[in-house]
Design a protein around this motif. Structure first.
Motif, PDB file in Angstrom:
ATOM      1  N   GLY A  47     -30.724  38.255  35.481  1.00 12.10           N
ATOM      2  CA  GLY A  47     -29.494  37.713  34.919  1.00 12.10           C
ATOM      3  C   GLY A  47     -29.781  36.667  33.857  1.00 12.10           C
ATOM      4  O   GLY A  47     -30.811  35.972  33.896  1.00 12.10           O
ATOM      5  N   TRP A  48     -28.862  36.549  32.893  1.00  9.96           N
ATOM      6  CA  TRP A  48     -29.021  35.601  31.782  1.00  9.96           C
ATOM      7  C   TRP A  48     -27.691  34.893  31.507  1.00  9.96           C
ATOM      8  O   TRP A  48     -27.264  34.717  30.388  1.00  9.96           O
ATOM      9  N   GLY A  49     -27.017  34.493  32.582  1.00  6.83           N
ATOM     10  CA  GLY A  49     -25.889  33.596  32.425  1.00  6.83           C
ATOM     11  C   GLY A  49     -26.410  32.182  32.263  1.00  6.83           C
ATOM     12  O   GLY A  49     -27.615  31.964  32.049  1.00  6.83           O
ATOM     13  N   PRO A  50     -25.546  31.160  32.370  1.00  6.95           N
ATOM     14  CA  PRO A  50     -26.008  29.781  32.201  1.00  6.95           C
ATOM     15  C   PRO A  50     -27.146  29.403  33.143  1.00  6.95           C
ATOM     16  O   PRO A  50     -28.123  28.771  32.731  1.00  6.95           O
ATOM     17  N   GLN A  51     -27.051  29.798  34.433  1.00  4.24           N
ATOM     18  CA  GLN A  51     -28.143  29.477  35.350  1.00  4.24           C
ATOM     19  C   GLN A  51     -29.376  30.319  35.062  1.00  4.24           C
ATOM     20  O   GLN A  51     -30.511  29.833  35.118  1.00  4.24           O
ATOM     21  N   GLY A  52     -29.187  31.604  34.771  1.00  4.80           N
ATOM     22  CA  GLY A  52     -30.332  32.462  34.492  1.00  4.80           C
ATOM     23  C   GLY A  52     -31.132  31.975  33.304  1.00  4.80           C
ATOM     24  O   GLY A  52     -32.374  31.904  33.345  1.00  4.80           O
ATOM     25  N   ARG A  53     -30.426  31.630  32.228  1.00  7.43           N
ATOM     26  CA  ARG A  53     -31.111  31.125  31.040  1.00  7.43           C
ATOM     27  C   ARG A  53     -31.874  29.845  31.349  1.00  7.43           C
ATOM     28  O   ARG A  53     -33.056  29.707  31.032  1.00  7.43           O
ATOM     29  N   ALA A  54     -31.175  28.882  31.973  1.00  8.18           N
ATOM     30  CA  ALA A  54     -31.803  27.588  32.242  1.00  8.18           C
ATOM     31  C   ALA A  54     -32.996  27.733  33.176  1.00  8.18           C
ATOM     32  O   ALA A  54     -34.071  27.148  32.931  1.00  8.18           O
ATOM     33  N   GLN A  55     -32.832  28.488  34.240  1.00  2.00           N
ATOM     34  CA  GLN A  55     -33.922  28.589  35.206  1.00  2.00           C
ATOM     35  C   GLN A  55     -35.110  29.354  34.637  1.00  2.00           C
ATOM     36  O   GLN A  55     -36.267  28.976  34.870  1.00  2.00           O
ATOM     37  N   ALA A  56     -34.858  30.417  33.905  1.00  2.00           N
ATOM     38  CA  ALA A  56     -35.969  31.162  33.317  1.00  2.00           C
ATOM     39  C   ALA A  56     -36.757  30.285  32.351  1.00  2.00           C
ATOM     40  O   ALA A  56     -37.998  30.280  32.356  1.00  2.00           O
ATOM     41  N   LEU A  57     -36.052  29.525  31.514  1.00  2.00           N
ATOM     42  CA  LEU A  57     -36.736  28.667  30.547  1.00  2.00           C
ATOM     43  C   LEU A  57     -37.504  27.543  31.236  1.00  2.00           C
ATOM     44  O   LEU A  57     -38.654  27.246  30.885  1.00  2.00           O
ATOM     45  N   ASN A  58     -36.867  26.902  32.226  1.00  3.45           N
ATOM     46  CA  ASN A  58     -37.553  25.814  32.929  1.00  3.45           C
ATOM     47  C   ASN A  58     -38.798  26.321  33.666  1.00  3.45           C
ATOM     48  O   ASN A  58     -39.858  25.695  33.635  1.00  3.45           O
ATOM     49  N   LEU A  59     -38.644  27.446  34.353  1.00  2.81           N
ATOM     50  CA  LEU A  59     -39.781  28.006  35.081  1.00  2.81           C
ATOM     51  C   LEU A  59     -40.916  28.369  34.118  1.00  2.81           C
ATOM     52  O   LEU A  59     -42.089  28.074  34.381  1.00  2.81           O
ATOM     53  N   ARG A  60     -40.559  29.009  33.016  1.00  3.52           N
ATOM     54  CA  ARG A  60     -41.605  29.391  32.049  1.00  3.52           C
ATOM     55  C   ARG A  60     -42.336  28.162  31.518  1.00  3.52           C
ATOM     56  O   ARG A  60     -43.574  28.150  31.426  1.00  3.52           O
ATOM     57  N   ASP A  61     -41.582  27.123  31.180  1.00  5.59           N
ATOM     58  CA  ASP A  61     -42.219  25.921  30.641  1.00  5.59           C
ATOM     59  C   ASP A  61     -43.095  25.236  31.681  1.00  5.59           C
ATOM     60  O   ASP A  61     -44.200  24.773  31.387  1.00  5.59           O
ATOM     61  N   SER A  62     -42.601  25.146  32.916  1.00  3.67           N
ATOM     62  CA  SER A  62     -43.348  24.450  33.962  1.00  3.67           C
ATOM     63  C   SER A  62     -44.623  25.190  34.348  1.00  3.67           C
ATOM     64  O   SER A  62     -45.619  24.569  34.741  1.00  3.67           O
ATOM     65  N   LEU A  63     -44.594  26.522  34.246  1.00  6.32           N
ATOM     66  CA  LEU A  63     -45.734  27.339  34.661  1.00  6.32           C
ATOM     67  C   LEU A  63     -46.642  27.705  33.503  1.00  6.32           C
ATOM     68  O   LEU A  63     -47.585  28.478  33.677  1.00  6.32           O
ATOM     69  N   SER A  64     -46.348  27.146  32.334  1.00 14.13           N
ATOM     70  CA  SER A  64     -47.216  27.394  31.172  1.00 14.13           C
ATOM     71  C   SER A  64     -48.647  26.966  31.487  1.00 14.13           C
ATOM     72  O   SER A  64     -48.898  25.895  32.045  1.00 14.13           O
ATOM     73  N   GLY A  65     -49.590  27.818  31.151  1.00 14.63           N
ATOM     74  CA  GLY A  65     -50.985  27.519  31.425  1.00 14.63           C
ATOM     75  C   GLY A  65     -51.472  28.040  32.758  1.00 14.63           C
ATOM     76  O   GLY A  65     -52.665  27.935  33.056  1.00 14.63           O
ATOM     77  N   THR A  66     -50.574  28.580  33.560  1.00 15.38           N
ATOM     78  CA  THR A  66     -50.965  29.214  34.823  1.00 15.38           C
ATOM     79  C   THR A  66     -50.979  30.727  34.628  1.00 15.38           C
ATOM     80  O   THR A  66     -50.621  31.245  33.571  1.00 15.38           O
ATOM     81  N   ASP A  67     -51.342  31.443  35.677  1.00 15.85           N
ATOM     82  CA  ASP A  67     -51.362  32.906  35.617  1.00 15.85           C
ATOM     83  C   ASP A  67     -50.023  33.509  36.071  1.00 15.85           C
ATOM     84  O   ASP A  67     -49.908  34.741  36.151  1.00 15.85           O
ATOM     85  N   ILE A  68     -49.047  32.659  36.368  1.00 17.84           N
ATOM     86  CA  ILE A  68     -47.764  33.159  36.855  1.00 17.84           C
ATOM     87  C   ILE A  68     -46.848  33.430  35.665  1.00 17.84           C
ATOM     88  O   ILE A  68     -46.596  32.541  34.849  1.00 17.84           O
ATOM     89  N   ARG A  69     -46.354  34.650  35.571  1.00 17.87           N
ATOM     90  CA  ARG A  69     -45.495  35.053  34.450  1.00 17.87           C
ATOM     91  C   ARG A  69     -44.037  35.075  34.893  1.00 17.87           C
ATOM     92  O   ARG A  69     -43.727  35.519  36.001  1.00 17.87           O
ATOM     93  N   VAL A  70     -43.170  34.613  34.007  1.00 19.15           N
ATOM     94  CA  VAL A  70     -41.728  34.651  34.250  1.00 19.15           C
ATOM     95  C   VAL A  70     -41.132  35.746  33.374  1.00 19.15           C
ATOM     96  O   VAL A  70     -41.324  35.768  32.153  1.00 19.15           O
ATOM     97  N   THR A  71     -40.411  36.673  34.009  1.00 16.45           N
ATOM     98  CA  THR A  71     -39.821  37.816  33.317  1.00 16.45           C
ATOM     99  C   THR A  71     -38.323  37.848  33.587  1.00 16.45           C
ATOM    100  O   THR A  71     -37.885  37.573  34.705  1.00 16.45           O
ATOM    101  N   VAL A  72     -37.551  38.180  32.579  1.00 11.15           N
ATOM    102  CA  VAL A  72     -36.099  38.276  32.708  1.00 11.15           C
ATOM    103  C   VAL A  72     -35.692  39.738  32.824  1.00 11.15           C
ATOM    104  O   VAL A  72     -36.145  40.582  32.039  1.00 11.15           O
ATOM    105  N   GLY A  73     -34.855  40.030  33.809  1.00 10.53           N
ATOM    106  CA  GLY A  73     -34.354  41.385  34.007  1.00 10.53           C
ATOM    107  C   GLY A  73     -32.865  41.468  33.725  1.00 10.53           C
ATOM    108  O   GLY A  73     -32.095  40.676  34.258  1.00 10.53           O
ATOM    109  N   LEU A  74     -32.473  42.414  32.873  1.00 10.08           N
ATOM    110  CA  LEU A  74     -31.068  42.584  32.500  1.00 10.08           C
ATOM    111  C   LEU A  74     -30.635  44.028  32.714  1.00 10.08           C
ATOM    112  O   LEU A  74     -31.438  44.959  32.629  1.00 10.08           O
TER     113      LEU A  74
END
Length: 486
Positions: A47-74
């Motif tokens: 999902g990419w509503g207000p929460q989906g957008r915010a959480q995906a971006l925050n998770l991606r930024d926080s996990l930058s430099g790790t091996d964990i990938r954040v993917t958005v499904g629509l």
């Protein structure tokens, strides 16, 4: 159930009647995220509503430099795909894809599509999950739907929730401010509904830390669903809308012009009243008034508390027995063929821009009558939640902190009606259903009763209320930053 973390340093917070265990967040904890999210190589945000957008971006930024990938499904053909691509999630690098394919490839699947859509499509998503994948929710609505329909979550999967106590834009904006002030963010609750392999607590806490939560407190999916849905219909949205429209009319009938009436109603709630509560607590609203102002506050407070409490109890009952859930699903069916009309049609809303334009030259004091009505409604929700057995962290976050530190600042920047018309579909439907009930109760019951002397017993109860202790404890975990709304 006693929750412990193998990864994060938990703290004990004193609350009325005992203690609660919470996690203080902050970017200094980001290095612990791979350990907390052990076994997770891919997080799928569906999902990419207000929460989906915010959480995906925050998770991606926080996990930058790790091996964990954040993917958005629509869903296929989603109009949100363009915006997701604009924020750096693309098909080319595998960070944007079909929702079922993303769910099938992810180790933690965070379900952030609209409530009604999730009620309809969860069987497809559940069927796509890989064995042992964790199911993540930011709302307990799906649990309520499953119980209504005789369904359940699939066995063998951790089921966790992390529920930010603010709208998606707040979740993202305060996270960005946290780059300058460590710990800035939106508080979150977490819940563990199923824990087949013992990983669930740290998965949930890691998710919350990665979102930037200043502190995370424990709840259950049942409790979160009840407090969240009720709060949206009461002090967070519905009651505020009914309140400011009724107050605007009251001040106009008393002789104020339109701009003054707007300032004494909407502007006062979203500005000086909200700021006072955020920075100094509920008692400070009354204590900062002069003697005449306190007398007005007292009459408004004691006249408003009982009718507001009566409606909030009714809302709670209808949420608890599934009536409100069914009304949302029925509304979604109707809205498939026609759009929802906007709520800001009253004449008062045309004066908002004029009021906002003169703020710098025209600072406002707290309006005592408006303050009495607002604080009474807030205390009515607090007392209803306390009587129903909610933990104090949840009570103060769902009834006070989310209002004054997330939603009301956005209302101050835009206006209350704009906020109602731009929140989630579930919240919007609830505010439209219950806001007029509050408006009628204020106009027909509370305001006439405010002509009589204040009830000293109610005022004593307010002054000695345990919520003041709970708010003071929560304030110690509050970062020294207010949300900046652009």
């Amino acid at each position: 159930m006693t929750y412990t973390s193998r990864v994060f340093p938990l703290e004990t917070m004193d609350v009325p009647g005992g203690t609660e265990t919470v996690l203080r967040g902050g970017r200094h904890l980001f290095p612990l995220l791979p350990q907390a999210l052990a076994g997770v190589d891919r997080i799928g945000v569906i999902g990419w509503g207000p929460q989906g957008r915010a959480q995906a971006l925050n998770l991606r930024d926080s996990l930058s430099g790790t091996d964990i990938r954040v993917t958005v499904g629509l869903r296929p053909g989603s109009r949100s795909a363009t915006d997701a691509r604009a924020h750096g999630f693309t098909e080319d690098d595998g960070t944007l894809g079909d929702w079922l394919a993303v769910a099938a490839d992810s180790d933690l699947v965070i379900l952030l599509i609209a409530d009604a859509a999730l009620a309809t499509h969860h069987p497809e998503i559940f069927a796509a999950l890989k064995p042992g994948a964790a199911i993540g929710l930011s709302h307990g609505f799906l649990l309520g739907h499953l119980r209504e329909t005789g369904g359940d979550f699939p066995a063998g999967h951790p089921v966790i929730a992390v529920c930010p106590k603010g709208m998606g834009d707040s979740v993202r904006r305060l996270y960005q401010q946290g780059a300058e002030i460590n710990g800035a963010g939106i508080n979150s609750s977490f819940a563990v509904h199923a824990d087949p392999d013992g990983r669930a607590v740290d998965l949930a806490l890691g998710w919350s830390v990665a979102l930037g939560s200043p502190y995370t407190f424990r709840t259950t999916l049942d409790s979160e669903y009840l407090s969240d849905i009720v709060g949206e219909r009461a002090i967070l949205l519905g009651a505020v809308h009914g309140m400011v429209e009724s107050l605007f009319t009251r001040f106009r009938l008393a002789g104020d012009d339109e701009v003054s009436a707007y300032e004494k109603s909407c502007e006062n709630v979203t500005g000086p009243i909200a700021r006072t509560i955020s920075r100094a607590g509920l008692r400070a609203v009354r204590e900062d008034l002069d003697a005449d102002g306190r007398e007005i506050f007292d009459r408004a407070y004691t006249a408003t508390y009982a009718p507001a409490r009566e409606i909030i109890a009714e809302i709670y009952d209808e949420v608890a027995d599934g009536t409100e859930l069914r009304s949302v699903i029925l509304a979604e069916r109707r809205l498939g063929s026609r759009p929802m009309s906007e709520i800001g049609g009253a004449p008062m809303w045309s004066y908002g821009d004029q009021v906002r334009a003169r703020r710098a030259e025209h600072p406002l004091p707290v309006e005592p009558f408006t303050a009495g009505v607002f604080v009474a409604t807030m205390l009515a929700q607090i007392d209803e939640f306390a009587e129903r057995g909610h933990p104090w962290s949840e009570i103060v976050n769902e009834s006070v902190i989310e209002a004054v530190d997330s939603l009301l600042p956005y209302m101050h920047a835009r206006d209350v009606a704009h906020m109602v018309d731009n929140c989630s579909r579930t919240a919007r439907l609830g505010a439209r259903r219950w806001g007029p009930r509050f408006q009628s109760a204020y106009e027909q019951i509370a305001y006439p009763a405010s002509q009589h002397p204040a009830d000293p017993a109610l005022l004593t109860t307010f002054d000695t209320h345990p919520v003041h202790q709970a708010l003071a404890a929560a304030a110690k975990l509050r970062p020294a930053v207010d949300i900046a709304v652009g």
